[in-house]
Design a protein around this motif. Structure first.
Motif, mmCIF file in Angstrom:
data_model
loop_
_atom_site.group_PDB
_atom_site.id
_atom_site.type_symbol
_atom_site.label_atom_id
_atom_site.label_comp_id
_atom_site.label_asym_id
_atom_site.label_seq_id
_atom_site.Cartn_x
_atom_site.Cartn_y
_atom_site.Cartn_z
ATOM 1 N N MET A 58 0.845 -1.315 0.016
ATOM 2 C CA MET A 58 -0.118 0.016 -0.079
ATOM 3 C C MET A 58 0.972 1.358 -0.077
ATOM 4 N N SER A 59 0.428 2.458 -0.288
ATOM 5 C CA SER A 59 1.040 3.634 -0.373
ATOM 6 C C SER A 59 -0.129 4.727 -0.503
ATOM 7 N N THR A 60 0.343 5.855 0.381
ATOM 8 C CA THR A 60 -0.575 7.134 -0.191
ATOM 9 C C THR A 60 0.366 8.277 -0.673
ATOM 10 N N ARG A 61 1.435 8.548 0.053
ATOM 11 C CA ARG A 61 2.392 9.375 -0.213
ATOM 12 C C ARG A 61 3.366 9.116 -1.620
ATOM 13 N N THR A 62 3.777 7.839 -1.626
ATOM 14 C CA THR A 62 4.872 7.695 -2.777
ATOM 15 C C THR A 62 3.996 7.713 -3.926
ATOM 16 N N ARG A 63 3.123 6.825 -4.009
ATOM 17 C CA ARG A 63 1.957 6.662 -5.238
ATOM 18 C C ARG A 63 1.727 8.176 -5.795
ATOM 19 N N PHE A 109 9.107 0.639 -8.494
ATOM 20 C CA PHE A 109 8.673 -0.525 -7.817
ATOM 21 C C PHE A 109 8.485 -0.406 -6.365
ATOM 22 N N ARG A 110 7.429 -0.674 -5.592
ATOM 23 C CA ARG A 110 7.164 -0.590 -4.206
ATOM 24 C C ARG A 110 6.861 -2.034 -4.130
ATOM 25 N N GLY A 111 7.553 -2.841 -2.913
ATOM 26 C CA GLY A 111 7.049 -4.258 -2.615
ATOM 27 C C GLY A 111 8.062 -4.618 -1.552
ATOM 28 N N HIS A 136 14.887 -1.265 1.941
ATOM 29 C CA HIS A 136 15.363 0.436 1.625
ATOM 30 C C HIS A 136 14.181 1.063 1.354
ATOM 31 N N HIS A 137 14.342 2.457 1.655
ATOM 32 C CA HIS A 137 13.385 3.377 1.180
ATOM 33 C C HIS A 137 14.180 4.674 0.622
ATOM 34 N N PRO A 138 14.901 4.453 -0.195
ATOM 35 C CA PRO A 138 15.757 5.694 -0.717
ATOM 36 C C PRO A 138 15.047 7.109 -1.114
ATOM 37 N N THR A 139 14.015 6.761 -1.754
ATOM 38 C CA THR A 139 13.340 8.191 -2.033
ATOM 39 C C THR A 139 12.670 8.821 -1.121
ATOM 40 N N GLN A 140 12.498 7.971 0.250
ATOM 41 C CA GLN A 140 11.991 8.759 1.333
ATOM 42 C C GLN A 140 13.185 9.711 2.236
ATOM 43 N N ALA A 141 14.311 8.986 2.027
ATOM 44 C CA ALA A 141 15.792 9.767 2.515
ATOM 45 C C ALA A 141 15.873 10.918 1.839
ATOM 46 N N SER A 237 6.469 -2.682 10.760
ATOM 47 C CA SER A 237 6.494 -2.371 8.962
ATOM 48 C C SER A 237 5.545 -3.349 8.304
ATOM 49 N N MET A 238 5.224 -2.654 7.099
ATOM 50 C CA MET A 238 4.218 -3.514 6.259
ATOM 51 C C MET A 238 5.016 -4.837 5.999
ATOM 52 N N GLY A 239 4.249 -5.983 6.148
ATOM 53 C CA GLY A 239 4.883 -7.299 6.016
ATOM 54 C C GLY A 239 5.065 -7.962 7.200
ATOM 55 N N HIS A 276 8.655 12.405 10.720
ATOM 56 C CA HIS A 276 8.106 11.030 10.632
ATOM 57 C C HIS A 276 7.969 10.825 9.120
ATOM 58 N N CYS A 277 8.138 9.574 8.681
ATOM 59 C CA CYS A 277 7.768 9.433 7.122
ATOM 60 C C CYS A 277 6.397 9.284 6.992
ATOM 61 N N LEU A 278 5.644 9.068 7.937
ATOM 62 C CA LEU A 278 4.333 8.503 7.638
ATOM 63 C C LEU A 278 3.974 7.492 6.849
ATOM 64 N N PRO A 279 2.889 6.708 7.296
ATOM 65 C CA PRO A 279 1.748 7.039 8.102
ATOM 66 C C PRO A 279 2.080 7.168 9.576
ATOM 67 N N ALA A 280 1.594 7.685 10.312
ATOM 68 C CA ALA A 280 2.074 7.589 11.924
ATOM 69 C C ALA A 280 0.735 7.323 12.930
ATOM 70 N N ASN A 315 7.546 17.133 0.283
ATOM 71 C CA ASN A 315 8.802 17.099 -0.405
ATOM 72 C C ASN A 315 8.931 15.556 -1.005
ATOM 73 N N LYS A 316 8.112 14.592 -0.703
ATOM 74 C CA LYS A 316 8.476 13.603 -1.359
ATOM 75 C C LYS A 316 8.195 13.873 -2.822
ATOM 76 N N MET A 317 7.097 14.404 -3.086
ATOM 77 C CA MET A 317 6.814 14.803 -4.443
ATOM 78 C C MET A 317 7.724 15.455 -5.087
HETATM 79 N N1 CP Z 1 6.276 7.554 3.506
HETATM 80 C C1 CP Z 1 5.685 6.953 2.688
HETATM 81 O O1 CP Z 1 6.434 6.187 1.764
HETATM 82 O O2 CP Z 1 4.480 6.712 2.595
HETATM 83 P P1 CP Z 1 3.259 5.845 1.725
HETATM 84 O O3 CP Z 1 3.536 4.528 2.492
HETATM 85 O O4 CP Z 1 2.089 6.576 1.805
HETATM 86 O O5 CP Z 1 4.007 5.886 0.437
#
Ligand code: CP
Ligand code: NVA
Length: 333
Positions: A58-63, A109-111, A136-141, A237-239, A276-280, A315-317
């Motif tokens: 799942m994703s809100t921000r990254t998608r 890819f997110r997975g 890893h979550h490089p685009t978050q960093a 974390s997810m998973g 916080h990268c969110l969701p929180a 800023n993710k965008m």
């Molecule tokens: N921070 C982050 O990656 O959020 P999403 O899971 O909503 O993409």
């Protein structure tokens, strides 16, 4: 070769795929693109570019960051979940990569497995970007560093204390990025969640070369002393949902609350932010926290004066846009 040209066609699977200079190049580009958008002057650097977005998780921000970033610059995104395509079921990752690479100009890819994003990059023939894996979550960093730099005007010498699950995807990418940026990174985590020793050594060496440092500390109150940035992420974390009850017990002492923020010694001087990268899970308003109360951060911190979490989400965008433009935008920068 100049950095703009050097970035063309490049994948980003983990932060170490970027040189220190390339990371700063992307942060500068993201800041420029943000200014341009605020001024209503976005250009069409991704015109006629098609980007595939494959999401197993799942994703809100990254998608949404991907969709808006591409659209702002005239590009198109195609959102593909594992319910939509054959990936990993009727078709191998390698074959999927070769097909998508014939049609698209880039693939995000997110997975779950890092191996999947690595295999996509090996076979696609177009840039592949990691939008989060278990490792890893490089685009978050990138978004995180962009936010820190916006607030303090610099990265070098800034002390960032990550409090929580010290070996998850967000902690790992942040630790690598801070080392590259010459920051002081403290990982406040229980002994059973410390990051991989080889990774810690790599970060220590790189941080030192750049004027920064790295420390793993088990006592959160000691860890946050003199922090400029206090950062946390979810405890599960997810998973990893099946580990929820043991994680909650293990990480309760690592909750970021007003008392912990006080321990930084920076609550009065403007030298402190919370990220916080969110969701929180910060209050009772989600299905998960309704009966549990706040988990990794309390509402007074999340909603309080130090919080920059929604700047960080925005800023993710901008940082995603920088990555797309630099690696898939041709010579358009
Ligand atoms: N921070 C982050 O990656 O959020 P999403 O899971 O909503 O993409
Ligand atoms: N560590 C979290 C980050 C979510 C953006 C997870 O993987 O679920």
């Amino acid at each position: 070769m100049d950095l703009g040209r050097q970035m063309q066609g490049r994948s980003l699977l983990q932060i170490t795929d970027l040189t220190d200079g390339e990371l700063f190049y992307l942060l500068d580009l993201a800041a420029m693109l943000k200014q341009e958008k605020k001024a209503g002057a976005s250009r069409q650097r991704l015109a006629h570019k098609n980007l595939a977005l494959i999401f197993e998780k799942m994703s809100t921000r990254t998608r949404c960051a991907c969709a808006v970033a591409a659209s702002d610059e005239g590009g198109h995104t195609e959102f593909l979940t594992t319910q939509d395509i054959h990936l990993g079921k009727k078709e191998s990752v390698a074959d999927t990569a070769r097909v998508l690479g014939r049609m698209f100009d880039g693939i995000l890819f997110r997975g779950y497995k890092q191996e999947t994003v690595v295999a996509l990059a090996q076979h696609a023939g177009v840039p592949v970007w990691n939008g989060l894996t278990d490792a890893h979550h490089p685009t978050q960093a990138m978004a995180d560093l962009m936010t820190v730099r916006e607030h303090f005007g610099r990265l070098r010498g800034i002390r960032l204390v990550y409090v929580g699950d010290g070996r998850n995807n967000v902690a790992t990418s942040l630790m690598l990025a801070c080392a590259k940026a010459g920051m002081h990174f403290v990982n406040a985590t229980p002994a059973s969640l410390v990051p991989d020793a080889k990774l810690v050594r790599w970060c220590e060496d790189r941080a030192q070369l750049n004027g920064g440092s790295l420390k793993v500390e088990h006592d959160p109150a000691v860890a946050v002393q003199d922090a400029n940035v206090v950062y946390t992420d979810v405890w599960v974390s997810m998973g990893e949902e099946q580990q929820q009850s043991e994680r909650l017990e293990l990480l309760r002492p690592y909750q970021v609350n007003a008392a912990l923020m006080e321990k930084t010694g920076h609550t009065e001087d403007g030298q402190l932010i919370f990220l916080h990268c969110l969701p929180a899970f910060h209050d009772h308003n989600t299905e998960v926290t309704r009966d549990l109360g706040a988990l990794e951060v309390t509402d007074d911190v999340f909603e309080g004066a130090f919080s920059r979490v929604f700047d960080q989400a925005e800023n993710k965008m901008h940082s995603m846009k920088a990555l797309f433009v630099a690696s898939a935008g041709g010579a358009a920068v």
